[in-house]
Scaffold this motif. Structure first.
Motif, PDB file in Angstrom:
ATOM      1  N   ARG A 185      -4.490   6.644  -1.293  1.00 29.53           N
ATOM      2  CA  ARG A 185      -5.751   7.151  -0.736  1.00 29.53           C
ATOM      3  C   ARG A 185      -5.547   8.476  -0.015  1.00 29.53           C
ATOM      4  N   GLU A 186      -4.446   8.582   0.709  1.00 28.91           N
ATOM      5  CA  GLU A 186      -4.170   9.826   1.426  1.00 28.91           C
ATOM      6  C   GLU A 186      -3.826  10.957   0.453  1.00 28.91           C
ATOM      7  N   LEU A 187      -3.184  10.610  -0.647  1.00 33.16           N
ATOM      8  CA  LEU A 187      -2.837  11.612  -1.639  1.00 33.16           C
ATOM      9  C   LEU A 187      -4.058  12.102  -2.410  1.00 33.16           C
ATOM     10  N   PHE A 188      -4.918  11.171  -2.813  1.00 33.10           N
ATOM     11  CA  PHE A 188      -5.978  11.503  -3.749  1.00 33.10           C
ATOM     12  C   PHE A 188      -7.282  11.967  -3.108  1.00 33.10           C
ATOM     13  N   THR A 189      -7.603  11.435  -1.932  1.00 28.23           N
ATOM     14  CA  THR A 189      -8.898  11.759  -1.336  1.00 28.23           C
ATOM     15  C   THR A 189      -8.752  12.905  -0.337  1.00 28.23           C
TER      16      THR A 189
END
Length: 581
Positions: free
Chosen positions: A242-246
């Motif tokens: 989630r931290e990588l993609f959003t």
């Protein structure tokens, strides 16, 4: 024997170890960050949005698949490095090691022309899914005192097949394994205790090289954990999906995809022995790794997924072949194909095996209709110093030592269809050497090869199996044709010429029907691993098969198969077989 993932897997993962160890990020790469990836989430990026225009002009996965060059760095992103990375269509970075911010990633994604989406860059971010980097150097007692590592206490788990040799079936297993109720989270494994006398019992297996614990990627709880991890919350914690993609969770990095590392946890048990420091006996988790990737593909359908190594998944001599993530991944990654990170060797001692055994099998999978692009990585130095006859500065045109070796490295990789990059052992030496020295002109047709190699140990070149290899009548009015793999700088497709008469003397096959084939997996190819001697059995099987229907019964048909690359170069073989539907 087989794909030698284990000896070579230390290169990229060792860089993660350096970041987790006593070396600070300042020592590693000059960053001002902390070991836990310190700092607060940056303010919203204020430059031209590289996402909106980019996504409307070309989808991320398509652009990644069409990239003819790429760069990778695990270091900090200085302005000069960012300027170089902007010139590539595809870039891989390490958010944890480099203490990277969304602003830096967005700068790269803009490309050279910030207001022109046509040169935007696809940025992939590193993540480990086969080992838990949060456990670096932690003892069992320390893990038991932290709720993150204890879960429901049912772990670590062991092989649900029970004790036994390597190479047994990997399908139909409980993806969670068999619990030992040792007081740890359910996703840790303890298979070494089953296989090795004296190995710690009911204790999560540890990679002795990297000092982190192995995990079962197939446990849904592990996927949920990796998805929600936050970089700035606790030490040794990398960013999660989630931290990588959003752009709204944690640092909100906004990466375009992921570089999945430590897939080798699921390697065949025979790849390591109990005396090896990186020993793992968890081949049973192989389907779990594919399931992990499948969950990610479902949750993030537009993101690019790269799998680093795990080449055994693409080898039909291993049961892993039946549970590979082909069709779910966009890119495969072949580290240390020709130049590895061993300071003592010039050319990797595994290169003959890589070239004559691994590459044909890998590219047979990559060039399927549901296949993937392949990137490769070579090393200009080793972890213990310079490699013989090479100078890292040659990559910057500041030396000529090793120039021909590096050019050969490019040629070896590109000739089989890889897209290559060369760096240092720490994977933080950003350069444009390959891009500046690779001749991407392709006027030659594909060259036939073979997934079968009798010259297996020591590996040597095998006579190619050219063109059509089998033509067998199936149901009424159809014939199944089979063939082997051809290799080329660019993607290879296959075309069939056929007619109810001998047309082989016609130079242009003008009177034959031409069909672009959409090959299926050859009959029996996925079951070769179950043979008593899989390598010998491979002699009788082929990676590709296609069925031609609508033929006239009782008529003899003539068949010729040729390989053609994406540039339109077609080979000229005239190997012909006949069959009567």
């Amino acid at each position: 024997m087989g794909f030698k993932d284990i000896p070579a897997k230390t290169a990229l993962a060792c860089t993660l170890l350096l970041a987790l160890s006593g070396c600070s990020k300042e020592t590693l790469n000059g960053s001002g960050g902390t070991q836990s990836g310190g700092g607060t989430p940056p303010p919203a990026f204020t430059g031209p949005d590289p996402n909106a225009g980019f996504l409307s002009s070309k989808k991320l996965r398509e652009r990644a698949a069409n990239a003819d060059s790429y760069a990778i760095t695990y270091g900090a992103l200085t302005p000069s490095i960012i300027a170089t990375l902007k010139t590539y269509p595809l870039v891989i970075v390490h958010p944890y090691n480099g203490d990277i911010t969304r602003d830096q990633i967005m700068q790269i994604k803009q490309g050279v022309k910030a207001d022109d989406p046509s040169d935007n860059v696809v940025v992939l971010c590193y993540i480990s899914i086969g080992e838990d980097s949060r456990t670096f150097k932690l003892s069992d007692a320390q893990m038991r005192s932290d709720a993150r590592f204890t879960g429901d206490g049912s772990g670590p788990v062991i092989d649900p097949r029970g004790p036994g040799p390597s190479g047994r079936p990997l399908t139909g297993l409980d993806p969670r394994g068999t619990p030992t109720n040792g007081g740890f989270a359910s996703y840790y494994v303890n298979d070494n205790a089953v296989r090795c006398n004296g190995a710690p019992n009911k204790s999560p297996d540890q990679n002795g090289n990297f000092l982190t614990r192995f995990v079962n990627a197939g446990d849904p709880l592990w996927y949920a954990t990796v998805k929600d991890m936050l970089m700035d919350i606790s030490s040794h914690t990398p960013p999660g999906l989630r931290e990588l993609f959003t752009e709204t969770y944690g640092r909100g990095l906004g990466c375009d995809g992921v570089f999945l590392d430590t897939v080798d946890t699921a390697a065949p048990n025979k790849y390591t022995t109990c005396s090896d420091s990186n020993h793992s006996s968890s081949e049973w988790t192989a389907k779990g790794f594919s399931d992990f990737i499948g969950r990610m593909r479902s949750d993030y359908p537009d993101k690019v997924i790269l799998q680093n190594r795990g080449l055994f998944f693409f080898d039909p001599r291993e049961p892993h072949y039946q549970v590979s993530a082909r069709g779910k991944i966009d890119i495969g990654f072949f580290e240390s194909y020709h130049l590895d990170n061993d300071s003592l060797s010039t050319i990797s001692p595994y290169f003959p095996d890589n070239k004559y055994n691994s590459a044909p099998k890998l590219m047979a999978e990559a060039n399927r209709p549901d296949g993937f692009k392949v990137l490769s990585l070579g090393y200009a130095d080793g972890f213990n110093g310079p490699k013989p006859g090479m100078d890292l500065l040659t990559l910057l045109n500041n030396s000529g030592n090793g120039l021909q070796i590096f050019k050969d490295d490019i040629q070896e990789a590109h000739s089989v269809g890889f897209r290559h990059y060369i760096t240092n052992a720490q994977v933080d030496f950003v350069n444009s050497f390959v891009k500046n020295n690779a001749d991407m002109t392709d006027t030659s047709p594909p060259v036939w090869s073979s997934v079968y190699n009798a010259n297996y140990d020591p590996p040597e070149a095998m006579a190619p199996r050219v063109g059509i290899q089998q033509a067998a009548s199936n149901n009424a009015g159809s014939v199944a044709v089979s063939w082997d793999v051809a290799l080329d700088m660019n993607r290879v497709n296959y075309v069939l010429y056929y007619a109810p008469f001998d047309f082989s003397a016609d130079p242009d096959f003008a009177n034959a029907t031409r069909v672009v084939l959409s090959p299926a997996v050859g009959a029996g190819y996925s079951d070769i691993w179950s043979q008593a001697n899989p390598n010998t059995a491979l002699q009788s099987f082929y990676p590709y098969q296609s069925t031609i229907s609508g033929l006239t019964q009782g008529v003899t048909y003539y068949f010729i198969i040729r390989a053609v690359d994406s540039k339109g170069n077609e080979d000229s073989n005239r190997v012909v077989l006949t069959a009567q539907p």
